[in-house]
Scaffold this motif. Structure first.
Motif, PDB file in Angstrom:
ATOM      1  N   LEU A 208       3.704   0.825   2.665  1.00 11.21           N
ATOM      2  CA  LEU A 208       3.186  -0.220   3.654  1.00 11.21           C
ATOM      3  C   LEU A 208       3.178  -1.536   3.186  1.00 11.21           C
ATOM      4  O   LEU A 208       2.914  -1.669   2.216  1.00 11.21           O
TER       5      LEU A 208
ATOM      6  N   ALA B 143      -8.091  -6.715  -2.547  1.00 10.64           N
ATOM      7  CA  ALA B 143      -7.637  -5.403  -2.086  1.00 10.64           C
ATOM      8  C   ALA B 143      -8.711  -4.753  -0.951  1.00 10.64           C
ATOM      9  O   ALA B 143      -9.935  -5.006  -1.231  1.00 10.64           O
ATOM     10  N   LEU B 144      -8.016  -4.048  -0.112  1.00 11.17           N
ATOM     11  CA  LEU B 144      -8.851  -3.405   0.883  1.00 11.17           C
ATOM     12  C   LEU B 144      -9.060  -1.885   0.455  1.00 11.17           C
ATOM     13  O   LEU B 144      -7.695  -1.349  -0.026  1.00 11.17           O
ATOM     14  N   ILE B 145      -9.908  -1.225   0.396  1.00 15.95           N
ATOM     15  CA  ILE B 145      -9.904   0.151   0.028  1.00 15.95           C
ATOM     16  C   ILE B 145     -10.366   0.850   1.391  1.00 15.95           C
ATOM     17  O   ILE B 145     -11.423   0.604   2.028  1.00 15.95           O
ATOM     18  N   PHE B 146      -9.534   1.683   1.791  1.00 20.57           N
ATOM     19  CA  PHE B 146      -9.614   2.366   3.220  1.00 20.57           C
ATOM     20  C   PHE B 146      -9.937   3.702   3.122  1.00 20.57           C
ATOM     21  O   PHE B 146      -9.952   4.549   1.988  1.00 20.57           O
TER      22      PHE B 146
ATOM     23  N   PRO C 158      -4.273   4.326   3.788  1.00 20.16           N
ATOM     24  CA  PRO C 158      -3.480   3.457   2.805  1.00 20.16           C
ATOM     25  C   PRO C 158      -4.290   3.354   1.382  1.00 20.16           C
ATOM     26  O   PRO C 158      -5.391   2.830   1.516  1.00 20.16           O
TER      27      PRO C 158
ATOM     28  N   TYR D 297       0.933  -1.260  -0.071  1.00 26.92           N
ATOM     29  CA  TYR D 297       0.119   0.027  -0.028  1.00 26.92           C
ATOM     30  C   TYR D 297       0.931   1.233   0.180  1.00 26.92           C
ATOM     31  O   TYR D 297       1.925   1.252   0.503  1.00 26.92           O
TER      32      TYR D 297
ATOM     33  N   GLN E  15       0.638   5.357   1.430  1.00 29.96           N
ATOM     34  CA  GLN E  15      -0.171   6.387   2.276  1.00 29.96           C
ATOM     35  C   GLN E  15       0.532   7.664   2.224  1.00 29.96           C
ATOM     36  O   GLN E  15       1.761   7.791   2.493  1.00 29.96           O
TER      37      GLN E  15
ATOM     38  N   PHE F 274      -4.087   0.860  -2.014  1.00 33.43           N
ATOM     39  CA  PHE F 274      -3.663  -0.462  -2.502  1.00 33.43           C
ATOM     40  C   PHE F 274      -2.847  -0.412  -3.626  1.00 33.43           C
ATOM     41  O   PHE F 274      -3.152   0.509  -4.505  1.00 33.43           O
TER      42      PHE F 274
END
Lengths: 114, 113
Positions: free
Chosen positions: A91, B100-103, A43, A35, A37, A45
């Motif tokens: 990250l 994928a994680l979307i934050f 963060p 990730y 940030q 992807f």
């Protein structure tokens, strides 16, 4: 046990230089994620590996970004010809499986491009 | 495109009160939603995961709800302590991308004594 480690923790690069960021995931974790940030943001992807296979690289911002995980454990994120907009914290996270499992993050590498 | 909004950038509360953080999302139906805590200079730390078919999950002083109709998750910290001060991130599992994680951008919580 040991968590996810990343090195270096800090990297200063002159614009145009190539950099390599390393991630050591938790032993036995199948999935590995990178990730980016930016300050004050969550963060974002970049890319995902399942063992040594890179299954998703849709988040890599340009072809200057390249990631590998040749033996299914340690991973390296390489940025060629760095630009100022590449300055961020990178990250790495690992997970026991793919979907539906928590991700364990490393402390990150802060990259500053001058 | 997928959009995640966390209610505010900063939330200040007094010790002992309940902190409630909001995560709203659009244009997607995630199978999972996760909450993470991030301290300055550190990577995010996993707190809770809730699935689309679960309405509520608890862990010690933490409680998460997930309303797929409202497209909203609420994160509660009861009996808050100064040590709870941190940035809290919600993240959606994005199935199209695989894993994928979307934050969200996060909410910075400050608990004063």
């Amino acid at each position: 046990g040991a968590g996810v480690s990343q090195s270096p923790r800090y990297k200063v690069a002159k614009r145009g230089q190539d950099v390599a960021l390393r991630c050591d995931p938790i032993s036995g974790h199948v999935s590995l994620f990178w990730y980016q940030q930016a300050l004050g943001q969550g963060p974002e992807f970049l890319t995902y590996f399942q063992n040594e296979a890179q299954l998703d690289k849709s988040g890599l911002p340009s072809d200057r970004f390249f990631a590998e995980r040749p033996e299914g454990s340690v991973s390296t994120l390489k940025i060629q010809r760095t630009q100022q907009e590449d300055s961020a914290v990178y990250l790495c996270a690992s997970s026991r499986r793919d979907r539906g499992y928590e991700q364990y993050f490393g402390p990150g590498t802060r990259l500053t491009v001058t | 495109s997928q959009k995640i909004e966390q209610n505010s950038e900063a939330l200040n509360i007094q010790e002992g009160k309940t902190a409630t953080l909001t995560c709203n999302y659009t244009n997607y139906s995630p199978a999972y939603l996760q909450w993470y805590r991030q301290d300055p200079g550190r990577g995010p730390v996993f707190l809770l995961l809730i699935r689309e078919n679960e309405k509520e999950k608890r862990k010690e002083r933490l409680k998460v709800t997930f309303d797929t109709t409202l497209k909203q998750s609420l994160f509660h910290i009861t009996a808050s302590q100064p040590a709870d001060s941190a940035t809290y991130l919600c993240a959606l599992d994005v199935t199209q991308a695989g894993t994928a994680l979307i934050f969200g951008k996060g909410t910075t919580l400050s608990v004063s004594s």
